[in-house]
Write a protein that holds these residues in place. Structure first.
Motif, PDB file in Angstrom:
ATOM      1  N   VAL A  28       0.081  11.070  11.927  1.00  0.00           N
ATOM      2  CA  VAL A  28       0.308  10.188  10.675  1.00  0.00           C
ATOM      3  C   VAL A  28      -0.844   9.482  10.415  1.00  0.00           C
ATOM      4  CG1 VAL A  28       1.897   8.765   9.758  1.00  0.00           C
ATOM      5  CG2 VAL A  28       2.832  10.159  11.371  1.00  0.00           C
ATOM      6  N   TYR A  29      -1.358   9.279   8.978  1.00  0.00           N
ATOM      7  CA  TYR A  29      -2.439   8.694   8.643  1.00  0.00           C
ATOM      8  C   TYR A  29      -1.833   7.590   7.704  1.00  0.00           C
ATOM      9  CZ  TYR A  29      -5.546  12.574   9.752  1.00  0.00           C
ATOM     10  OH  TYR A  29      -6.283  13.462  10.689  1.00  0.00           O
ATOM     11  N   TYR A  30      -2.372   6.497   8.147  1.00  0.00           N
ATOM     12  CA  TYR A  30      -2.031   5.031   7.490  1.00  0.00           C
ATOM     13  C   TYR A  30      -3.370   4.580   6.778  1.00  0.00           C
ATOM     14  CZ  TYR A  30       1.828   5.197  10.901  1.00  0.00           C
ATOM     15  OH  TYR A  30       2.971   5.526  11.595  1.00  0.00           O
ATOM     16  N   CYS A  31      -2.996   3.948   5.774  1.00  0.00           N
ATOM     17  CA  CYS A  31      -4.096   2.964   4.828  1.00  0.00           C
ATOM     18  C   CYS A  31      -3.904   1.729   5.558  1.00  0.00           C
ATOM     19  CB  CYS A  31      -3.771   3.368   3.336  1.00  0.00           C
ATOM     20  SG  CYS A  31      -4.575   2.330   2.377  1.00  0.00           S
ATOM     21  N   ARG A  32      -5.040   1.156   5.434  1.00  0.00           N
ATOM     22  CA  ARG A  32      -5.168  -0.299   5.727  1.00  0.00           C
ATOM     23  C   ARG A  32      -6.018  -1.204   4.760  1.00  0.00           C
ATOM     24  NH1 ARG A  32      -7.241  -2.851  11.375  1.00  0.00           N
ATOM     25  NH2 ARG A  32      -9.298  -3.198  10.096  1.00  0.00           N
ATOM     26  N   LEU A  33      -5.538  -2.200   4.501  1.00  0.00           N
ATOM     27  CA  LEU A  33      -6.619  -3.112   3.650  1.00  0.00           C
ATOM     28  C   LEU A  33      -6.535  -4.495   4.344  1.00  0.00           C
ATOM     29  CD1 LEU A  33      -6.203  -3.954  -0.081  1.00  0.00           C
ATOM     30  CD2 LEU A  33      -6.222  -5.785   1.425  1.00  0.00           C
ATOM     31  N   THR A  34      -7.989  -4.939   4.726  1.00  0.00           N
ATOM     32  CA  THR A  34      -8.278  -5.980   5.323  1.00  0.00           C
ATOM     33  C   THR A  34      -8.955  -7.052   4.329  1.00  0.00           C
ATOM     34  OG1 THR A  34      -8.675  -4.978   7.522  1.00  0.00           O
ATOM     35  CG2 THR A  34      -9.666  -6.965   7.221  1.00  0.00           C
ATOM     36  N   LEU A  36       0.870  -1.150   0.109  1.00  0.00           N
ATOM     37  CA  LEU A  36       0.117   0.017   0.044  1.00  0.00           C
ATOM     38  C   LEU A  36       1.003   1.295  -0.082  1.00  0.00           C
ATOM     39  CD1 LEU A  36      -2.537  -0.973   2.845  1.00  0.00           C
ATOM     40  CD2 LEU A  36      -2.776  -1.444   0.299  1.00  0.00           C
ATOM     41  N   VAL A  37       0.469   2.372  -0.856  1.00  0.00           N
ATOM     42  CA  VAL A  37       1.237   3.496  -0.803  1.00  0.00           C
ATOM     43  C   VAL A  37       0.260   4.636  -1.059  1.00  0.00           C
ATOM     44  CG1 VAL A  37       2.800   4.875  -2.393  1.00  0.00           C
ATOM     45  CG2 VAL A  37       2.862   2.536  -2.301  1.00  0.00           C
ATOM     46  N   GLU A  38       0.498   5.605   0.196  1.00  0.00           N
ATOM     47  CA  GLU A  38      -0.292   6.691   0.545  1.00  0.00           C
ATOM     48  C   GLU A  38       0.333   7.880  -0.210  1.00  0.00           C
ATOM     49  OE1 GLU A  38      -0.509   4.401   4.678  1.00  0.00           O
ATOM     50  OE2 GLU A  38       0.931   4.979   3.299  1.00  0.00           O
ATOM     51  N   SER A  39      -0.358   8.810  -0.297  1.00  0.00           N
ATOM     52  CA  SER A  39      -0.069   9.944  -0.813  1.00  0.00           C
ATOM     53  C   SER A  39      -1.022  11.282  -0.288  1.00  0.00           C
ATOM     54  CB  SER A  39       0.232  10.094  -2.409  1.00  0.00           C
ATOM     55  OG  SER A  39      -1.216   9.883  -2.925  1.00  0.00           O
ATOM     56  N   GLY A  40      -0.557  12.399  -0.142  1.00  0.00           N
ATOM     57  CA  GLY A  40      -1.448  13.501  -0.441  1.00  0.00           C
ATOM     58  C   GLY A  40      -1.454  14.393   0.796  1.00  0.00           C
ATOM     59  N   LEU A  70      -6.301 -11.318   6.868  1.00  0.00           N
ATOM     60  CA  LEU A  70      -5.025 -10.402   6.885  1.00  0.00           C
ATOM     61  C   LEU A  70      -5.143  -9.134   6.718  1.00  0.00           C
ATOM     62  CD1 LEU A  70      -2.897 -12.837   4.628  1.00  0.00           C
ATOM     63  CD2 LEU A  70      -2.862 -12.637   7.188  1.00  0.00           C
ATOM     64  N   ASN A  71      -4.297  -8.478   7.551  1.00  0.00           N
ATOM     65  CA  ASN A  71      -4.167  -6.823   7.195  1.00  0.00           C
ATOM     66  C   ASN A  71      -3.085  -6.523   6.810  1.00  0.00           C
ATOM     67  OD1 ASN A  71      -6.882  -6.084   8.651  1.00  0.00           O
ATOM     68  ND2 ASN A  71      -5.727  -6.511  10.653  1.00  0.00           N
ATOM     69  N   TYR A  72      -3.160  -5.413   5.877  1.00  0.00           N
ATOM     70  CA  TYR A  72      -1.764  -4.745   5.120  1.00  0.00           C
ATOM     71  C   TYR A  72      -1.998  -3.334   5.688  1.00  0.00           C
ATOM     72  CZ  TYR A  72      -1.839  -9.329   2.787  1.00  0.00           C
ATOM     73  OH  TYR A  72      -1.558 -10.477   2.527  1.00  0.00           O
ATOM     74  N   TRP A  73      -0.735  -2.889   5.938  1.00  0.00           N
ATOM     75  CA  TRP A  73      -0.491  -1.607   6.146  1.00  0.00           C
ATOM     76  C   TRP A  73       0.295  -0.667   5.206  1.00  0.00           C
ATOM     77  CZ3 TRP A  73      -3.246   0.771  10.052  1.00  0.00           C
ATOM     78  CH2 TRP A  73      -3.841  -0.036  10.965  1.00  0.00           C
ATOM     79  N   GLY A  74       0.132   0.531   4.965  1.00  0.00           N
ATOM     80  CA  GLY A  74       0.914   1.551   4.249  1.00  0.00           C
ATOM     81  C   GLY A  74       2.239   2.029   5.285  1.00  0.00           C
ATOM     82  N   GLN A  75       2.560   2.903   4.534  1.00  0.00           N
ATOM     83  CA  GLN A  75       3.778   3.423   5.534  1.00  0.00           C
ATOM     84  C   GLN A  75       3.518   4.710   6.146  1.00  0.00           C
ATOM     85  OE1 GLN A  75       3.369   3.838   2.254  1.00  0.00           O
ATOM     86  NE2 GLN A  75       3.832   6.160   2.074  1.00  0.00           N
TER      87      GLN A  75
END
Length: 116
Positions: free
Chosen positions: A90-96, A4-8, A103-108
């Motif tokens: 800090v804002y994190y994106c998560r995919l579940t 996962l890649v966050e931006s903005g 499984l959970n995946y997190w952005g940086q």
């Protein structure tokens, strides 16, 4: 492996707006939800907004009416309006993944600073 890649993120004055984006890459096995969490200095990570695969959406009480989550294929967005200094984090994106072992995946993470 899902990435996962966050931006903005960035610096904005109180009352201003920002739009965060998160893009997922890799193979995702099954339906999935995507959303946003945040962590302010000295505090734990907390839910901001999350959208399940069926469209059900959950918002933190502190952002209702100001933030809007939306999704596209393998992407999630967070429109943040009427920003307050207490939104600084800090804002994190998560995919579940919503089946199997969930499984959970997190952005940086991406920094959002609300200050005059």
């Amino acid at each position: 492996q899902v990435q996962l890649v966050e931006s903005g993120g960035g610096l904005v004055q109180p009352g201003g707006s920002l739009r965060l984006s998160c893009a997922a890459s890799g193979t995702i096995f099954g339906p999935y939800g995507m959303g946003w969490f945040r962590q302010a200095p000295g505090k734990g990570r907390e839910l901001v907004a999350f959208m399940q695969s069926g469209g059900y959406t959950n918002y933190a009480d502190s952002v209702k009416g100001r933030f809007t989550i939306s999704r596209d294929i393998a992407k999630v967005y967070l429109q943040m309006n009427s920003l307050k200094p207490e939104d600084t984090a800090v804002y994190y994106c998560r995919l579940t993944v919503e089946v199997g072992s969930r499984l959970n995946y997190w952005g940086q993470g991406t920094q959002v600073t609300v200050s005059s």
